[in-house]
Structures are given as C-alpha cells and as structure tokens.
Design a protein around this motif. Structure first.
Motif, short mmCIF file in Angstrom:
data_model
loop_
_atom_site.label_atom_id
_atom_site.label_comp_id
_atom_site.label_asym_id
_atom_site.label_seq_id
_atom_site.Cartn_x
_atom_site.Cartn_y
_atom_site.Cartn_z
N CYS A 1 17.24 3.21 28.56
CA CYS A 1 16.35 2.43 29.45
C CYS A 1 15.13 1.90 28.59
O CYS A 1 14.39 0.90 29.03
CB CYS A 1 16.02 3.25 30.35
SG CYS A 1 17.19 4.06 31.44
N ARG B 1 17.84 -0.07 32.10
CA ARG B 1 16.59 0.09 33.03
C ARG B 1 16.92 -0.25 34.55
O ARG B 1 16.54 0.57 35.20
CB ARG B 1 15.13 -0.37 32.42
CG ARG B 1 14.11 0.23 32.82
CD ARG B 1 12.84 -0.13 31.93
NE ARG B 1 12.69 -1.55 31.91
CZ ARG B 1 12.76 -2.27 30.58
NH1 ARG B 1 13.17 -1.63 29.54
NH2 ARG B 1 12.43 -3.55 30.65
N GLU B 2 17.08 -1.56 34.65
CA GLU B 2 17.47 -2.15 35.92
C GLU B 2 18.34 -1.52 36.68
O GLU B 2 18.34 -1.36 37.88
CB GLU B 2 17.45 -3.49 35.92
CG GLU B 2 16.34 -4.30 35.59
CD GLU B 2 16.22 -5.65 35.16
OE1 GLU B 2 15.44 -6.37 34.98
OE2 GLU B 2 17.43 -6.19 35.29
N ARG B 3 19.43 -0.93 35.99
CA ARG B 3 20.55 -0.29 36.76
C ARG B 3 20.45 1.06 36.65
O ARG B 3 21.48 1.70 37.23
CB ARG B 3 22.01 -0.66 35.71
CG ARG B 3 22.07 -1.99 35.74
CD ARG B 3 23.32 -2.40 34.90
NE ARG B 3 24.42 -2.00 34.83
CZ ARG B 3 25.72 -2.55 35.17
NH1 ARG B 3 25.40 -3.86 35.66
NH2 ARG B 3 26.74 -1.94 35.16
N GLY C 1 18.11 2.59 38.55
CA GLY C 1 17.38 2.87 39.98
C GLY C 1 15.99 2.54 39.67
O GLY C 1 15.42 2.47 38.83
N ALA C 2 15.15 2.73 40.83
CA ALA C 2 13.91 2.31 41.10
C ALA C 2 13.18 3.17 40.17
O ALA C 2 12.07 2.59 39.36
CB ALA C 2 13.08 2.72 42.43
N ASP C 3 13.54 4.42 39.81
CA ASP C 3 12.55 5.40 38.89
C ASP C 3 13.89 6.09 37.96
O ASP C 3 14.32 7.02 38.32
CB ASP C 3 11.91 6.40 39.70
CG ASP C 3 11.19 7.26 38.60
OD1 ASP C 3 11.15 7.13 37.46
OD2 ASP C 3 10.36 8.42 39.11
N SER D 1 16.67 9.38 37.75
CA SER D 1 18.13 9.29 37.78
C SER D 1 18.27 10.19 36.22
O SER D 1 19.25 10.86 36.12
CB SER D 1 18.46 7.94 37.27
OG SER D 1 18.24 7.13 38.21
#
Ligand SMILES: Nc1ncnc2c1ncn2[C@@H]1O[C@H](COP(=O)(O)OP(=O)(O)OP(=O)(O)O)[C@@H](O)[C@H]1O
Length: 232
Positions: free
Chosen positions: A114, A121-123, A125-127, A131
């Motif tokens: 990420c 990074r975008e895949r 999740g929000a944080d 994950s």
C-alpha cells in the motif's frame, strides 16, 4: 471456460526459458491461461521448473521468448522500473524466501504494497491498517506483540503468514504462492490454505499455488501437473 463475469488474469504463450549457463531450457510452455475466478494448484517433482515458472510470471527473470500477459500486460515488454511498479500493483507474492524487510514490523511489512502502490492502497479499504490487522488476525497473528515485532524476530511460520497477508492486501489480480505452507504445522496449514482461497475468492484474485504436497490439493478449482504445461 471463461464465463461472462470472469476475466483472463494470466495468459502465457510460447514461453521458453533457459537459465544462463544451463545446457537446455527449463521451461517450454505453449499455452497457459487463468481467470480471476480460479484458484489453481500446480504440482510437480523437485527441479521440474515450478519456481522458475513463478519467477517468470512475476517478472523476476527476463524471458526472451514468448509472452506472459498478466492482467492484459505483457510483463516481458516492461522495462525494469515499470515492471517493478506493475508487479506491486497487480501481483502478490508468497515465495520461499519471504523477502520481508527484517527491520520493519510485521504490520509495516503487510502494509508495504500500500505504500508503493496507489492501486493496492485504494483497494485495501478506507483504512489499510485495519485491513492489515484483519488479515494478520485471520492468519492467527492477532497478538499485538507479534504484530509490532520486527520481522526478523518472528519464527519462519510466522514470517510465512506475514508474507501471505502482504500478498493479499489490496486485492492484487494474481497471487503467486511457492510452497507457502512448508513451515506450518498441520492445523495452521489448513487454516492458512482456507484463508488464502477464501480471501482470493472474495476479492477476485486468481491464485497460482505451487507445492509438492498433494494432500493440499483439495478445494482448488484446478489441479495442474507441471508436465501438462511444461513440455521441455
Ligand atoms: N537461479 C538459478 N540459476 C540457475 N539455475 C537455476 C536457478 N534456479 C533454478 N535453477 C534450475 O532450474 C531447474 C528448475 O528449478 P526450479 O527451482 O524451478 O524447480 P522446482 O520445480 O520449483 O523445484 P522445487 O520443488 O525443488 O522447489 C533446476 O534444474 C534448477 O537447478
């Protein structure tokens, strides 16, 4: 068979590879395809070229003949910097040498893709940290002491699981796993494999899993013997 919802993640055509200085090629693969819906178990005798095939797909070795398309991009056509960026964007690796950064924590190692890939990074999740912690937890590494321990202080089996979480984070198109359960006990092996297959299925990552251990074949969508694809 490619269904309407599946997409081709790997297509190998007319690949030939010979290690520098070797007397003959180690790989001749005319045609091998995998979709995002497939978890494939690749078995074969020691020395039959399984790890070399994964290295070629990962773009770690240069393949002068044939093409290896990952998510539609011929990795052999990319120059080294672009190939490295492409790999971190699209491929998760769980290799025998885990290539963890020894002086970084388990968590930092999992988050590494990420840091280097916006797509991952975008895949993730929000944080992405959440994950990473979830993946580590599902792999049996929930103890905060282990999560923050330096990679070099972890056992080999723990390092294998950190490498798996790092490969899974951010849902790459293709996960390449080379004997990733060799240091795990029977219970840990089963839960590791279940998680790997489940995670890949839930996010739509294709999985190419290499092992000699035929007791692990169950539950894969396809089992391939290397001699079916490698015609040296
Ligand atoms: N870095 C290298 N340099 C030169 N030859 C290599 C290299 N790595 C592997 N080979 C050779 O390529 C052949 C295939 O090796 P490879 O590691 O791909 O087999 P494998 O099926 O993965 O074996 P194993 O199951 O024992 O890991 C072997 O003859 C090996 O000696």
């Amino acid at each position: 068979m490619v269904s309407s919802s599946s997409k081709l993640v790997l297509r190998i055509s007319d690949l030939a590879y010979q290690w520098p200085g070797a007397a003959k090629p180690v790989l001749r693969v005319q045609d091998l395809g995998m979709t995002n819906e497939e978890r494939v178990f690749l078995r074969g005798a020691s020395g039959s070229g399984k790890s070399t095939l994964l290295a070629a797909i990962a773009g770690v070795v240069d393949v002068p003949a044939g093409s290896i398309a990952v998510a539609g991009t011929d990795v052999g056509q990319l120059k080294s910097g672009a190939r490295d960026r492409f790999r971190v964007d699209h491929v998760g690796l769980i290799f025998q040498m885990f290539n963890l950064i020894p002086w970084q924590s388990a968590l930092e190692n999992v988050l590494m893709p990420c840091r280097f890939s916006r797509r991952r990074r975008e895949r993730a999740g929000a944080d992405p940290k959440l994950s990473a912690l979830r993946l580590l937890d599902e792999l049996g590494l929930s103890d905060p002491t282990l999560v923050s321990a330096l990679a070099m202080s972890l056992s080999v089996g723990q390092q294998q699981r950190v490498a798996a979480a790092r490969a899974l984070i951010g849902a790459p198109d293709l996960i390449l796993a080379d004997e990733p359960t060799s240091a795990l006990d029977e219970d840990a092996k089963t839960s590791f494999l279940d998680l790997l297959k489940r995670e890949c299925a839930s996010v739509g990552s294709a999985l190419l899993f290499v092992s000699h251990d035929r007791s692990l074949e169950e539950g894969f969508d396809r089992v391939l013997d290397i001699t079916e694809v490698n015609k040296v």
